[in-house]
Design a protein around this motif. Structure first.
Motif, PDB file in Angstrom:
ATOM      1  N   HIS A  70       2.243  15.328  30.943  1.00 37.23           N
ATOM      2  CA  HIS A  70       2.718  15.621  29.580  1.00 37.23           C
ATOM      3  C   HIS A  70       1.933  16.831  29.069  1.00 37.23           C
ATOM      4  O   HIS A  70       0.792  16.706  28.638  1.00 37.23           O
ATOM      5  CB  HIS A  70       2.503  14.410  28.661  1.00 37.23           C
ATOM      6  CG  HIS A  70       2.974  14.605  27.243  1.00 37.23           C
ATOM      7  ND1 HIS A  70       3.709  13.652  26.560  1.00 37.23           N
ATOM      8  CD2 HIS A  70       2.824  15.643  26.376  1.00 37.23           C
ATOM      9  CE1 HIS A  70       3.972  14.107  25.336  1.00 37.23           C
ATOM     10  NE2 HIS A  70       3.441  15.294  25.194  1.00 37.23           N
ATOM     11  N   HIS A  72       2.321  20.949  27.001  1.00 33.46           N
ATOM     12  CA  HIS A  72       3.059  22.030  26.343  1.00 33.46           C
ATOM     13  C   HIS A  72       2.340  23.345  26.678  1.00 33.46           C
ATOM     14  O   HIS A  72       2.100  24.184  25.801  1.00 33.46           O
ATOM     15  CB  HIS A  72       3.064  21.830  24.826  1.00 33.46           C
ATOM     16  CG  HIS A  72       3.532  20.479  24.347  1.00 33.46           C
ATOM     17  ND1 HIS A  72       4.754  20.278  23.735  1.00 33.46           N
ATOM     18  CD2 HIS A  72       2.942  19.245  24.382  1.00 33.46           C
ATOM     19  CE1 HIS A  72       4.897  18.984  23.406  1.00 33.46           C
ATOM     20  NE2 HIS A  72       3.813  18.341  23.799  1.00 33.46           N
ATOM     21  N   HIS A 240       8.445  11.343  22.783  1.00 33.09           N
ATOM     22  CA  HIS A 240       7.240  11.236  21.947  1.00 33.09           C
ATOM     23  C   HIS A 240       7.579  10.178  20.905  1.00 33.09           C
ATOM     24  O   HIS A 240       8.468  10.415  20.065  1.00 33.09           O
ATOM     25  CB  HIS A 240       6.973  12.534  21.204  1.00 33.09           C
ATOM     26  CG  HIS A 240       6.509  13.690  22.026  1.00 33.09           C
ATOM     27  ND1 HIS A 240       7.260  14.321  22.994  1.00 33.09           N
ATOM     28  CD2 HIS A 240       5.340  14.371  21.975  1.00 33.09           C
ATOM     29  CE1 HIS A 240       6.583  15.345  23.495  1.00 33.09           C
ATOM     30  NE2 HIS A 240       5.424  15.395  22.921  1.00 33.09           N
ATOM     31  N   HIS A 263       2.550   8.858  23.630  1.00 36.20           N
ATOM     32  CA  HIS A 263       1.696   8.643  22.449  1.00 36.20           C
ATOM     33  C   HIS A 263       1.564   7.137  22.204  1.00 36.20           C
ATOM     34  O   HIS A 263       0.550   6.568  22.586  1.00 36.20           O
ATOM     35  CB  HIS A 263       2.232   9.324  21.167  1.00 36.20           C
ATOM     36  CG  HIS A 263       2.031  10.788  21.129  1.00 36.20           C
ATOM     37  ND1 HIS A 263       0.795  11.372  21.011  1.00 36.20           N
ATOM     38  CD2 HIS A 263       2.912  11.808  21.197  1.00 36.20           C
ATOM     39  CE1 HIS A 263       0.924  12.694  20.989  1.00 36.20           C
ATOM     40  NE2 HIS A 263       2.186  12.992  21.108  1.00 36.20           N
ATOM     41  N   ASP A 315      -1.490  16.351  27.039  1.00 30.65           N
ATOM     42  CA  ASP A 315      -0.649  16.760  25.904  1.00 30.65           C
ATOM     43  C   ASP A 315      -1.063  18.165  25.458  1.00 30.65           C
ATOM     44  O   ASP A 315      -0.945  18.527  24.280  1.00 30.65           O
ATOM     45  CB  ASP A 315      -0.763  15.786  24.742  1.00 30.65           C
ATOM     46  CG  ASP A 315       0.281  16.058  23.647  1.00 30.65           C
ATOM     47  OD1 ASP A 315       0.081  15.611  22.497  1.00 30.65           O
ATOM     48  OD2 ASP A 315       1.272  16.756  23.948  1.00 30.65           O
TER      49      ASP A 315
HETATM   50 FE   LIG Z   1       3.374  16.325  23.257  1.00 31.26          FE
END
Ligand SMILES: [Fe+3]
Ligand SMILES: O=C(O)CC[C@@H]1NC(=O)NC1=O
Length: 404
Positions: A70, A72, A240, A263, A315
């Motif tokens: 996970h 970005h 998410h 999450h 994340d």
């Molecule tokens: Fe995220």
């Protein structure tokens, strides 16, 4: 793309055979891992260094290559100023009014072209590779317009061309409503998000579809419209969900057979039951928990009780989790969420692979890809125990040693 051909059966690693080997050694021939096991059990045929330049790992630990399921990592700009404002007491609203938050990253991402997005992501990718990562999941979600969402995914795909790593891409058009659609999330979903998903799929850019189901983002009805299109295109979904509140995202994602639900701080036991029934992986993201000073812990005991596999991931994003260390992520998942070191390592290997729908990596098993990490440690708990220390000796990707 070498596979593991033989696992030494005499090794005492059976309890963790899916996960790790102690006193490890590997025999490599023609870039193929032909044997993995304990140094003192190497079969005589593999001791012919001329034929098998095997690496006697001198008692080092072998684990599967790590997986960050996970991230970005592709995005423009950074949010250091926002970090400073927050520490000077500015609240979320004041920061947003000053142009902070996701909006500021969207602006910076729209200004970048594919090569600039790739170039700015590579230092973050390299930080993960340096810690033995062999697979990275990369999301879109900072374009929020057709061309930039496509560019983010194009940049993500290009990472594999310049680094020895596997990339799994995820479309996250339903990340936030952009400024030009302020107050009109439904129109954004219908006029931009869904048509862009179709375009990205047509270009072969999408391995999974994600969304941000939260009061400040999209509700379950809006996410369901995106997931209906993902289902029509036969693309797996993830979500998410329950990061800041419980608005039913977990149950919605489970109803679509989501690969993972991420999450989940505010998920409850009913959510855990729904995840167990759907086979969804709970992806724990302690970096966001830490950055936001969250206090609500994910329902770890409920996940254990109902057999919900738990993965851990960075994340890595510029706002709520500017974290580029999978090892620190493992440490945080133990210290904050009380995972055991074995759960944390499994969460960054076998369960992370499952969260990405991968069945050919994440375990030290015959037939699996020879994606391995070799560590200067004598016990697997050391990988989650230390803070800010990287004991990686070598990363083997598809049978090829990064030291070679
Ligand atoms: Fe995220
Ligand atoms: O602040 C950012 O840039 C991303 C926030 C990030 N996205 C999401 O869905 N949850 C988060 O914490």
């Amino acid at each position: 793309n070498a596979k593991i051909a033989t696992i030494d059966k005499t090794s005492d690693g059976d309890r963790f055979s899916y996960c790790m080997r102690n006193n490890g050694a590997v025999a490599i021939k023609d870039d193929m891992i032909v044997w993995v096991g304990d140094a003192d059990a190497i079969p005589a045929e593999y001791k012919d260094a001329a034929k098998f330049p095997y690496h006697d790992l001198e008692g080092r630990l072998i684990t599967p290559g790590l997986i960050d399921c996970h991230t970005h990592v592709v995005h423009g700009g950074n949010r250091a100023v926002e970090f400073e404002m927050r520490l000077e007491g500015a609240g979320y609203e004041e920061i947003a009014r000053a142009g902070g938050g996701i909006v500021s990253t969207v602006t910076a991402t729209r200004e970048a072209d594919v090569d600039q997005l790739l170039k700015s992501a590579l230092p973050r990718v390299d930080a993960l590779l340096a810690e033995g990562v062999c697979v990275i999941e990369v999301k879109s979600g900072y374009g929020l317009d057709r061309e930039t969402e496509l560019n983010m995914l194009r940049a993500a795909r290009k990472i594999e061309e310049v680094r020895a790593v596997r990339i799994k891409t995820t479309f996250l058009g339903a990340h936030a409503t952009p400024a030009e659609f302020k107050g009109e999330p439904d129109r954004y979903i219908d006029e931009v998000c869904i048509p862009t998903l179709r375009a990205a799929h047509a270009e072969g850019l999408v391995d999974a579809v994600d969304g941000f189901c939260e009061g400040i983002a999209f509700n379950t009805d809006q996410i369901a419209r995106v997931f209906d299109v993902a289902r029509e295109l036969d693309i797996p979904v993830k979500l998410h969900a329950e990061q800041l509140s419980n608005i039913g995202g977990t149950k919605l994602a489970a109803s679509y057979g989501a690969l993972s639900i991420d999450h989940v701080e505010y998920a409850n036991e009913d959510d855990a039951k729904a995840m167990a029934a759907s086979g969804s992986v709970a992806v724990l993201l302690p970096g966001a928990f830490y950055t936001l000073h969250e206090t609500q812990l994910p329902p770890i005991e409920a996940f254990r009780k109902h057999g919900v596999p738990m993965a851990v991931a960075t994340d890595c994003n510029p706002g709520t989790s500017p974290l580029m260390s999978i090892l620190l992520t493992m440490n945080m998942s133990c210290t904050f969420f009380r995972l055991t070191p074995e759960e944390a390592l499994c969460g960054a290997t076998a369960h992370a692979a499952r969260a990405l729908g991968l069945d050919d990596t994440g375990q030290v098993k015959e037939g699996m890809r020879a994606d391995l990490a070799i560590w200067d440690v004598s016990h697997p708990a050391e990988l989650s125990y230390r803070i800010g220390f990287n004991p990686l000796f070598d990363r083997i990707f598809g049978g090829v040693s990064m030291k070679s």
